[in-house]
Design an enzyme around this catalytic site. Sequence first.
Site, PDB file in Angstrom:
ATOM      1  N   LYS A 159       3.753   0.644   9.540  1.00 32.22           N
ATOM      2  CA  LYS A 159       3.729  -0.718  10.088  1.00 32.22           C
ATOM      3  C   LYS A 159       5.120  -1.346   9.988  1.00 32.22           C
ATOM      4  O   LYS A 159       5.644  -1.880  10.954  1.00 32.22           O
ATOM      5  CB  LYS A 159       2.695  -1.534   9.317  1.00 32.22           C
ATOM      6  N   GLY A 177      -2.684  -3.076   6.958  1.00 31.68           N
ATOM      7  CA  GLY A 177      -2.491  -1.630   6.835  1.00 31.68           C
ATOM      8  C   GLY A 177      -3.795  -0.882   6.643  1.00 31.68           C
ATOM      9  O   GLY A 177      -4.094   0.092   7.346  1.00 31.68           O
ATOM     10  N   ARG A 178      -4.610  -1.328   5.684  1.00 35.00           N
ATOM     11  CA  ARG A 178      -5.843  -0.576   5.385  1.00 35.00           C
ATOM     12  C   ARG A 178      -6.956  -0.829   6.408  1.00 35.00           C
ATOM     13  O   ARG A 178      -8.055  -0.300   6.276  1.00 35.00           O
ATOM     14  CB  ARG A 178      -6.310  -0.865   3.961  1.00 35.00           C
ATOM     15  N   GLU A 229       8.696   6.071   0.952  1.00 30.06           N
ATOM     16  CA  GLU A 229       8.165   7.438   0.997  1.00 30.06           C
ATOM     17  C   GLU A 229       8.130   7.965   2.433  1.00 30.06           C
ATOM     18  O   GLU A 229       8.513   9.114   2.710  1.00 30.06           O
ATOM     19  CB  GLU A 229       6.735   7.480   0.428  1.00 30.06           C
ATOM     20  N   HIS A 272     -22.870  19.166 -10.211  1.00 34.23           N
ATOM     21  CA  HIS A 272     -22.507  20.176 -11.210  1.00 34.23           C
ATOM     22  C   HIS A 272     -21.350  19.680 -12.063  1.00 34.23           C
ATOM     23  O   HIS A 272     -20.653  20.467 -12.688  1.00 34.23           O
ATOM     24  CB  HIS A 272     -22.153  21.489 -10.505  1.00 34.23           C
ATOM     25  N   GLU A 302      -7.886  -2.223  -3.153  1.00 37.66           N
ATOM     26  CA  GLU A 302      -6.672  -2.955  -2.763  1.00 37.66           C
ATOM     27  C   GLU A 302      -7.066  -4.308  -2.160  1.00 37.66           C
ATOM     28  O   GLU A 302      -6.341  -5.285  -2.291  1.00 37.66           O
ATOM     29  CB  GLU A 302      -5.825  -2.146  -1.763  1.00 37.66           C
ATOM     30  N   LYS A 349       7.187  -1.082  -6.929  1.00 35.35           N
ATOM     31  CA  LYS A 349       8.187  -0.648  -5.931  1.00 35.35           C
ATOM     32  C   LYS A 349       9.564  -1.143  -6.346  1.00 35.35           C
ATOM     33  O   LYS A 349      10.560  -0.407  -6.251  1.00 35.35           O
ATOM     34  CB  LYS A 349       7.873  -1.268  -4.559  1.00 35.35           C
TER      35      LYS A 349
HETATM   36  C1  G6Q Z   1      -2.437  -1.514   3.201  1.00 34.21           C
HETATM   37  C2  G6Q Z   1      -1.188  -1.628   2.504  1.00 34.21           C
HETATM   38  C3  G6Q Z   1      -0.436  -0.332   2.326  1.00 34.21           C
HETATM   39  C4  G6Q Z   1       0.386   0.108   3.529  1.00 34.21           C
HETATM   40  C5  G6Q Z   1       1.368   1.187   3.066  1.00 34.21           C
HETATM   41  C6  G6Q Z   1       2.200   1.722   4.195  1.00 34.21           C
HETATM   42  O1  G6Q Z   1      -3.159  -2.423   3.471  1.00 34.21           O
HETATM   43  O2  G6Q Z   1      -0.425  -2.607   3.097  1.00 34.21           O
HETATM   44  O3  G6Q Z   1      -1.257   0.724   1.931  1.00 34.21           O
HETATM   45  O4  G6Q Z   1      -0.439   0.564   4.543  1.00 34.21           O
HETATM   46  O5  G6Q Z   1       2.182   0.668   2.078  1.00 34.21           O
HETATM   47  O6  G6Q Z   1       2.929   0.712   4.778  1.00 34.21           O
HETATM   48  P1  G6Q Z   1       3.669   0.958   6.133  1.00 34.21           P
HETATM   49  O7  G6Q Z   1       2.657   1.226   7.171  1.00 34.21           O
HETATM   50  O8  G6Q Z   1       4.449  -0.303   6.409  1.00 34.21           O
HETATM   51  O9  G6Q Z   1       4.570   2.142   5.938  1.00 34.21           O
END
Ligand code: G6Q
Length: 533
Positions: free
Chosen positions: A200, A260-261, A206, A377, A346, A495
């Site tokens: 996003k 994001g989620r 990462e 199990h 989250e 972070k």
């Molecule tokens: C979700 C969070 C988080 C996000 C990641 C990746 O709701 O905001 O999990 O999706 O940190 O972020 P980017 O899509 O910006 O790389």
Amino acid sequence: MSKVWAALNEHRQELSEVSLRTLCDNSSRTERFLHEVCGITVDLTRHLADDRTLDLLLNLAEESNLLDLRNAMFAGEHVNTTEQRAALHVALRNRSTDPMLVDGDDVMPQVRDVLDRMQSFCNAIHSGSWTGATGRQITDVINIGIGGSDLGPAMAASALRPWWISGIRTHFVSNVDPSHLSDTLQSLDVESTLFIIASKTFGTQETIANACAARRWVTDTLGESAVANHFVAVSTNAARVADFGIDTKNMFEFWDWVGGRYSMWSAIGLSIAVAIGFDRFAEMLDGAHCVDNHFRNTPPETNVPVLLGLLDCWYRDCWGCQSRAVLPYDQHLAQLPAYLQQLEMESNGKQIRLDGSKATHGTASVLWGASGTNGQHSFHQMLHQGTTMVPCDFLVAAMTSSDASDDRHAMLIANCLAQSEALARGCTLDELDAPSDLAPHKVMPGNRPSTTFVYRQLDPFTLGAIIALYEHRVFVQGVIWNIDSFDQWGVELGKKIANRILPGLLEDGAPDGDPTTLRLIQRIAELSDGQNR
Ligand code: G6Q
């Protein structure tokens, strides 16, 4: 504490005397506790709840203005108050012709435009008209992203494996641990591999580090000009995509009103669409839209996400349950618990309420689980006889998506139904046929609640519906707890500290950190012979 919460706590004491056996054996139980939504049967009969519980929980929803807040979310209001944003993921799967507004503007034309572009892209990959730089057809697509830009697509692609288009394999790389990318690349041919860089912000450490490593893998063999054929981006940030070297005509856009989620329905779902084909991806959107309509238009007493979310609060706050287990008796949903961990924990793992005050009730439970029958199990022992009550979700398909014609699917179903029955009914001392010294070990306390979701087959429509049910359930929890389910400030500090620590690992500069961190940096340097420098 409000009067409704006080009444709920008092009622919970009364229910301590009532057994689930008695509750479940009541023939009128199904009237309020058994529901159908978008092809999914949701059986709530095995809950430690009776009519009075539901009445009180529905009062709680009313007292919390649940319906107004739900309407505000669908109206594109800034329900994400700490970030002053809408949370309008429902627009991404709005399959009607109705407009959906954010700040007065209808977002549907841009949503449809991106869907059209995704469709053309998928068709180009599948038909072979989009090729790698040397003219080879694309056979492997790697989504590089993390968190919300990984978990939803990875879970959905794995859930819908029987629908994969033949000749295309999808892979997901999220971890900055270099092994994740290198293990994935090991068996792949650079000439027929395409990367989707999904971020996003297009600034996530990462993802960008992995994307740079992937670009090196491509350009070392095929040269800089190959980036155009082997990389596309999904992002809200065109400038950063261009800086990275991806032409923005190969970028699929989404918007800041998509969390994001909650983004697998947006262009972040491109890897899903490539895996199963755009038409099947659209069916997943249809399934989610079906549940959106249900959530939006059904009265609270028969509104499944409302009931699920209220029961979650009931167990968390009145029974003190710290965790909930998700147990899909469906191997294709093996990644569902990991996906839901982000969605719930989250979204609702917070202690500050919307007005800035500290929460007086517990919020998100620890969510965990694994596919059945494997868990039987392993950790099911604790579910049955441990000292902690863990409400469980069971999910099972009536039909297998495999081509097996033997009894295994029936075995799977039998085990799923047996687990929830055993948890609810237990086994008393009198019912045991065991020598007296062993008998206490064999008693099963029962009275352990669960929900069972049954669906015909795990097809794209059903998956979309299941995920939307969980999304709205999480929204309902957040409303009852009066927290912002759409922010995630708690992830920032780590972070920041990592950025402070990193230079000390890479360069000759003085390492930074508290005494424990410094000691560990020193030890890591000794063990690695300075390999990271
Ligand atoms: C979700 C969070 C988080 C996000 C990641 C990746 O709701 O905001 O999990 O999706 O940190 O972020 P980017 O899509 O910006 O790389």
